[in-house]
Design an enzyme around this catalytic site. Structure first.
Site, mmCIF file in Angstrom:
data_model
loop_
_atom_site.group_PDB
_atom_site.id
_atom_site.type_symbol
_atom_site.label_atom_id
_atom_site.label_comp_id
_atom_site.label_asym_id
_atom_site.label_seq_id
_atom_site.Cartn_x
_atom_site.Cartn_y
_atom_site.Cartn_z
ATOM 1 N N HIS A 475 23.097 16.498 48.236
ATOM 2 C CA HIS A 475 22.932 15.089 47.937
ATOM 3 C C HIS A 475 22.334 14.773 46.591
ATOM 4 O O HIS A 475 22.221 13.501 46.319
ATOM 5 C CB HIS A 475 22.085 14.496 48.947
ATOM 6 N N ARG A 476 21.696 15.685 45.954
ATOM 7 C CA ARG A 476 21.736 15.518 44.645
ATOM 8 C C ARG A 476 22.582 15.046 43.760
ATOM 9 O O ARG A 476 22.346 14.213 42.750
ATOM 10 C CB ARG A 476 20.776 16.635 43.923
#
Length: 504
Positions: A475-476
């Site tokens: 999700h980064r």
């Protein structure tokens, strides 16, 4: 006057720090030739054969089988007073990279089974003939196994530790009848007779069995000499050892009930109720990698159920084409093609996070990883530049990757440099999962089993072929919108394979 040289464990990978001694192929007093394979070692990524950089007579083995040693540790002594090989003159083994010309490659094996993928990095597979390919020199320590090795009887040494994998594990790239990508086990021959009890394939008085099988037999107290091997050329397999353990020593007494009594269960010896397996080699490396991935990259997993009836029909059609006559075609092939096209439409999914530079590295090439469960643990070999392959080329690469992984011959080059991964959990009869990202990649796609299910098709209820796709992503790098777009695209192409033509 004797001149004894020590061969130190070299770094056969990228930053290797230690390795396990799996099996010695020589003993003190043996004469060795330059570049003769003398030992098998297991690194964090693969099992590798080491050739000897000297010519002479073995005066001592400095490390027992089963031991873990650091790079640079002397492992064998060779008396070279009879003449040192010219390729190693003035060179100290194990002290860094050794010139490629010092590794002499034997002649190519007969034509037959080596895949283009494997030949691109390190040619040669045990027990399987291979097509002639252009041979390139490799570093000492990357020994190429071109035929079955005849091991000599050990006079003594440290007992081997038990194999570090569960017998129930299976190769995640292996096929079932409906969906996996498989290839025949290398070296197997239906015409080869099974060895009778007490015989050895090599005629040297020692039953033929791979090192992990010998480890398992020692742990379970099974004498290999009394077993009839069912493997290639009469070799003994894990299943043969497990079957020997399962056979009762004497006919069981009649039981009053169908279930064993509590007293009988409690009487089991303490030694048989627990088992400790050493964590080393491939399993140790993968355990550290997935733990780091799980607690470093914030994982998000999304799921999508897809009607893949069209894909299953397309697979049957592809099998009839002459371009795929020599290749196993499975639904995994079209899943892989769909993911490659989705990556082309959404390049950010094919990225990695550089913590040190605080940058996102977007790869404009795809090294497609295929997760595989092997006897030594989970590995993820990858197909280099998969985005540039035609569909027949991709099918051949998948088949070669499967055969290499099943044979335990994946080399360090095959296991590094991946950019995105597929895991085929459907071969285990599983609908879906939450796969852990293969570091340092940004995403992994899980392909569940294909099942017949009631489905609304064209406004009516019908029985259709349905699967579940799971996409885990970092999700980064990947937000929900991008992850959902990739998953929808893969699903749309599997629901209607014609889209692959339109988007390709």
């Amino acid at each position: 006057m004797p001149e004894v040289k020590q061969f130190k464990l070299p770094d056969v990978g990228e930053g290797l720090t230690e390795a396990d001694i799996v099996a010695w192929h020589v003993k003190p007093g043996d004469s060795v030739a330059l570049n003769q394979v003398i030992v098998e070692i297991e690194t964090a990524k693969a099992v590798v054969e080491l050739p000897c950089p000297y010519e002479g007579v073995v005066t001592g083995l400095l490390v027992d089988e089963g031991a873990t040693v650091d790079v640079g540790t002397p492992i064998i002594e060779v008396d070279v007073s009879g003449g040192e090989g010219p390729a190693t003159a003035g060179r100290e083994p194990g002290s860094g990279a050794i010139a490629a010309e010092s590794a002499v490659i034997p002649a190519a094996p007969p034509q037959g089974a080596e895949s283009p993928l494997q030949a691109a990095f390190e040619p040669g597979m045990v027990g399987s003939p291979a097509p002639k390919v252009e041979r390139q020199a490799v570093l000492v320590g990357y020994g190429v196994k071109l035929g079955t090795t005849k091991r000599r009887q050990r006079k003594g040494g440290k007992a081997r530790t038990p194999a570090t994998s569960s017998p129930a594990q299976a190769d995640s790239a292996q096929a079932d009848s409906a969906q996996a990508d498989s290839a025949p086990a290398t070296g197997a021959s239906s015409a080869a007779p099974a060895a009778s009890p007490g015989t050895a394939a090599g005629g040297n008085g020692r039953p033929a069995a791979k090192p992990p099988v010998r480890k398992l037999a020692k742990e379970l107290g099974v004498e290999l000499a009394g077993l009839a091997g069912t493997g290639p050329n009469g070799s003994i397999t894990r299943e043969d050892v497990q079957a020997a353990v399962a056979q009762p020593a004497a006919p069981p007494a009649p039981l009053a009930t169908s279930a064993p009594s509590v007293a009988a269960w409690a009487a089991t010896s303490a030694a048989g109720r627990e088992e400790r397996l050493a964590v080393r080699g491939v399993r140790k490396h993968m355990a550290a990698a997935v733990a780091s991935s799980a607690f470093t990259a914030p994982h998000v997993t999304e799921f999508l159920q897809v009607d893949v009836t069209g894909t299953m029909e397309a697979v049957r059609g592809l099998r009839e084409l002459p371009e795929f006559a020599q290749t196993r075609v499975s639904p995994l092939l079209l899943v892989a093609k769909a993911l490659l096209l989705a990556v082309a439409r959404h390049p950010m999914i094919n990225s990695s996070w550089d913590e040190g530079a605080q940058e996102i590295v977007v790869k404009h090439y795809v090294n497609l990883g295929i997760a595989a469960a092997t006897e030594r643990g989970l590995i993820v070999p990858n197909i280099k530049d998969a985005h540039a392959l035609s569909l027949p080329g991709l099918a051949a690469a998948l088949g070669g990757l499967t055969a290499t992984a099943r044979a335990g011959k994946a080399q360090p080059a095959d296991l590094t440099g991946g950019t995105i991964t597929i895991t085929n959990v459907g071969v285990f009869g599983v609908d879906a999962g939450t796969p852990i990202i293969t570091p340092p990649e940004a995403a992994i796609l899980a392909f569940g089993q294909v099942r017949s299910m009631p489905w609304v098709h064209e406004g009516e209820l019908a029985i259709r072929q349905v699967t579940t796709l799971s996409l885990s992503f970092d999700h980064r790098i990947v937000d929900g919108d991008l992850g959902s777009a990739v998953l929808r695209d893969v699903g749309a192409m599997l629901a209607d394979p014609v889209r692959m033509l339109a988007w390709g």
